[in-house]
Design a protein around this motif. Sequence first.
Motif, short mmCIF file in Angstrom:
data_model
loop_
_atom_site.label_atom_id
_atom_site.label_comp_id
_atom_site.label_asym_id
_atom_site.label_seq_id
_atom_site.Cartn_x
_atom_site.Cartn_y
_atom_site.Cartn_z
N ASN A 79 0.80 -1.23 0.00
CA ASN A 79 0.00 0.00 0.00
C ASN A 79 0.83 1.28 0.00
OD1 ASN A 79 0.98 0.11 2.63
ND2 ASN A 79 -0.91 -0.71 3.52
N GLY A 80 2.17 1.15 -0.04
CA GLY A 80 3.03 2.32 -0.11
C GLY A 80 3.21 3.06 1.20
N SER A 81 2.69 2.54 2.31
CA SER A 81 2.82 3.22 3.59
C SER A 81 4.26 3.13 4.10
CB SER A 81 1.87 2.62 4.62
OG SER A 81 2.14 1.25 4.80
N ARG A 82 4.65 4.08 4.92
CA ARG A 82 5.99 4.11 5.51
C ARG A 82 5.95 3.32 6.82
NH1 ARG A 82 9.50 9.59 6.86
NH2 ARG A 82 11.49 8.56 7.24
N VAL A 83 6.75 2.27 6.91
CA VAL A 83 6.70 1.33 8.02
C VAL A 83 8.01 1.38 8.79
CG1 VAL A 83 6.29 -1.06 8.73
CG2 VAL A 83 5.16 -0.16 6.68
#
Length: 352
Positions: A79-83
């Motif tokens: 989803n392209g989120s920064r983790v």
Amino acid sequence: MIEELRLRNFEGFKDEKINFTGGLNLITGRNSVGKTTILDAIVYSLFGSVPSVENRLLVRRERGVRDMETYLRFRSPVNGSRVEVMRFAELRRNRFATKEAKLIIDGAEVQVEGVEDLRRRITRLIGVGYRAFNWIIYSRQGRLNEILEPRREDMDAILQITLLREISEQLNIVIRDLRRTESEYRMIKVQLIPLREERVNELQREVDELNEELKELRSGLKLGEDPAVKILLRKARELEEAKATLLEAINSKKSILARYGLKNLESVKRESERLAERLKDLEAELRSIEGEVKELRDEEAKVFGELKVLEDGHRVRLELKMEGVARCPTCGQKIDEQTLSSIIEDEELRIA
């Protein structure tokens, strides 16, 4: 895409920070300088373990070192989120134990219920589970033959049969979450909503009662415009003020009586009479003492007079003795030296 890796006491790294760039990153170096360790650290940060390596061997082998920390930041390919993943571990009696694990997504910390829950969440974020990751994405040194001639269960992992099982397990987890959510919704619908409606009804009744009181107050205000009512209200206020003043005086009187251990005005009168009698007795004692003091002062003056005469005569006789005079200068009587000395000694004793 992996962006940053931080290690503290992980295998050969004491305190290291590694930044990655977009695209292909090439890690080069001689043997045993830590190339594989970097890959192991990435796998450990994601899933909490490294294939074919005991977790306790991941802690830096140095005297006094008991704890280990890893930090990994990457972009989710799903989803392209920064983790951001952080793991804190330690050795307790030579056994590896995870102290804390944190997951932050787009700057907000996500509550995780243990390392297994964190592994499931990471699987969702990268789209692949632990076993498939270690066959498809990452392979340790010396495992090329295993890849070329895999076992049946390893082939399942390569063909994503195992992945399908993992996806099925994840679906079961989602189903359980949905059922729990449905149960919570039913509880809200059955218990909380009726309570809310009942509270709304209570508030409505309170509002209706307040409206009735408001109407009565408005009626009272209209009645208060009558001049006779205004006079009555003014008298009532004056009466309230007088009552307040009287109450204050009563409280003040009670406070004063309590301070001196008295109960009422009658006890005050009795105490006043007792004190008056005591005062008379003290005045009589004072007059008696004053008389005794006067007698003592008169006696003292008499003694001091006699002492003065004695001291003057003693001084004269001392002078006679020193001058060798054989007659008294006052009466002219003849005095021998022995008698004079005896008189002087007697006077000295009386003066002392």
